[in-house]
Design a protein around this motif. Structure first.
Motif, mmCIF file in Angstrom:
data_model
loop_
_atom_site.group_PDB
_atom_site.id
_atom_site.type_symbol
_atom_site.label_atom_id
_atom_site.label_comp_id
_atom_site.label_asym_id
_atom_site.label_seq_id
_atom_site.Cartn_x
_atom_site.Cartn_y
_atom_site.Cartn_z
ATOM 1 N N GLN A 1 23.499 55.610 129.570
ATOM 2 C CA GLN A 1 22.187 55.830 128.664
ATOM 3 C C GLN A 1 21.482 57.194 128.814
ATOM 4 O O GLN A 1 20.744 57.000 130.463
ATOM 5 N N CYS A 2 20.502 57.515 128.025
ATOM 6 C CA CYS A 2 20.215 58.692 128.870
ATOM 7 C C CYS A 2 18.224 59.019 127.989
ATOM 8 O O CYS A 2 18.582 58.348 126.411
ATOM 9 N N LYS A 3 18.039 58.644 128.973
ATOM 10 C CA LYS A 3 16.125 58.744 128.519
ATOM 11 C C LYS A 3 14.671 59.852 128.434
ATOM 12 O O LYS A 3 15.014 59.984 129.817
ATOM 13 N N LEU A 4 14.502 59.685 127.573
ATOM 14 C CA LEU A 4 14.300 61.424 127.551
ATOM 15 C C LEU A 4 12.278 61.093 127.723
ATOM 16 O O LEU A 4 11.848 60.871 126.466
ATOM 17 N N TYR A 5 11.938 60.462 128.505
ATOM 18 C CA TYR A 5 10.133 59.813 128.464
ATOM 19 C C TYR A 5 9.085 60.547 129.603
ATOM 20 O O TYR A 5 9.730 61.181 130.255
ATOM 21 N N SER A 6 7.835 60.428 129.027
ATOM 22 C CA SER A 6 7.141 60.778 129.613
ATOM 23 C C SER A 6 6.198 60.211 130.500
ATOM 24 O O SER A 6 4.847 60.124 130.827
ATOM 25 N N THR A 7 6.793 58.610 130.499
ATOM 26 C CA THR A 7 6.507 57.425 131.060
ATOM 27 C C THR A 7 7.015 57.170 131.877
ATOM 28 O O THR A 7 8.801 57.141 131.786
ATOM 29 N N PRO B 1 15.205 64.176 122.327
ATOM 30 C CA PRO B 1 16.240 63.194 122.684
ATOM 31 C C PRO B 1 17.627 63.322 122.501
ATOM 32 O O PRO B 1 18.977 63.482 123.552
ATOM 33 N N ILE B 2 18.262 64.163 121.468
ATOM 34 C CA ILE B 2 19.634 64.316 120.785
ATOM 35 C C ILE B 2 20.170 65.155 121.998
ATOM 36 O O ILE B 2 21.571 64.963 122.126
#
Length: 317
Positions: free
Chosen positions: A251-257, A208-209
């Motif tokens: 805002q950064c969102k590293l998501y799999s959903t 995420p960072i």
């Protein structure tokens, strides 16, 4: 001086009269035993047969010529329609990256665990309408076809086969067949990894960072001045970006959903906390329907990490 032009039955009749006159003259010249009346009647009957046969032959010739011309026109029209289908298929392939982002963003699961795709269907129809009006000169009348896809490579006009199976077809059917092929094509993972920035050079997923710094780096490449906030106590803002006096709390969102309401609420608060013009959420995934609805009412911008260029529209003078 004008020339005499005789076509079809008129020409046949003209030559038949000449033949009749010649026959009458020869009969009367050769035989003194034939009565003139009998000779004339015989010649007229013979000439009538010649006229009828000649007229029938001319009519068949003209009909065959007209049929050949009509057949050629129909074949040209059929080839034009096939080329139109090939062009539409190539447009889907050309815009696949953008379409796939829309596909991820507009589909979501309802409370019962089923995919809801109404928004994706609307996006599909909007794409078709846009391509027909801007790229296909408004022509959407196509036949039903069987598409022969290439074994490898990308979709373009030159390597896609099209076979007409009936006269009535529609672009939605063609789109769905091509789309399903693209989603299951063996090169799909390569295409996605080349579009998304969520992976490192060798394909390992970013942390995420690292993802936050990657987004900041991409924005710098677009001419933004950026700053990554502290990992803790950031108040829901990971990157601050500014260009031409317009500022963004991102805002950064590293998501799999799919990303939900919480991210929208957080960045909305972060925008006010940092006193920025816009709040933005960027993700490698998609958004839930409720998140998109909340973003519309709170003026928050939702983007895929492949759509960062869209922020440029907010910075124009």
């Amino acid at each position: 001086m004008s020339k005499l032009q005789l076509d079809g039955a008129e020409g046949c009749l003209f030559f038949a009269v000449l033949i009749i006159g010649g026959i009458i003259y020869l009969i009367n010249w050769v035989s003194d035993n034939w009565e003139p009346f009998a000779a004339i009647v015989t010649c007229l009957v013979f000439a009538g047969c010649i006229c009828y046969a000649s007229s029938a032959w001319c009519e068949r010739r003209d009909r065959k010529k007209a049929e050949n011309e009509q057949g050629k026109m129909e074949e040209d029209e059929r080839e034009h329609k096939k080329q139109l289908v090939r062009q539409f298929i190539s447009l889907i392939g050309h815009h696949f990256g953008t379409l796939y982002d829309k596909y991820r963003q507009t589909r979501y699961k309802d409370d019962y665990g089923y995919h809801v795709e109404e928004d994706w269907y609307r996006e599909r129809e909007r794409f078709i309408k846009c391509m027909v009006e801007r790229e296909m000169e408004g022509d959407s009348d196509i036949p039903a076809v069987r598409i022969i896809f290439p074994e490898e490579g990308t979709l373009d006009i030159g390597n896609v086969g099209v076979r007409v199976i009936s006269e009535e077809g529609d672009l939605i059917t063609v789109f769905d067949e091509v789309w399903n092929w693209l989603l299951t094509h063996k090169k799909l993972p390569e295409q996605l990894s080349s579009k998304s920035c969520a992976t490192k050079t060798y394909g390992d997923f970013l942390t995420p960072i690292e993802y936050e710094h990657k987004i900041a780096q991409l924005l710098q490449g677009l001419g933004f001045q950026t700053r990554v906030t502290k990992a803790s106590g950031d108040q829901g803002c990971d990157v601050i970006a500014e260009k031409n006096g317009v500022s963004f709390a991102i805002q950064c969102k590293l998501y799999s959903t799919p990303v939900g309401n919480k991210a929208v609420q957080e960045v909305n608060a972060a925008r006010d906390f940092y006193n920025k013009d816009f709040g933005v959420v960027v993700t490698n995934s998609s958004y839930t329907k409720s998140a998109r609805q909340l973003a519309q009412t709170s003026s928050v911008i939702l983007l895929s990490d492949t759509q960062l260029e869209e922020l440029l529209a907010y910075t124009k003078d």
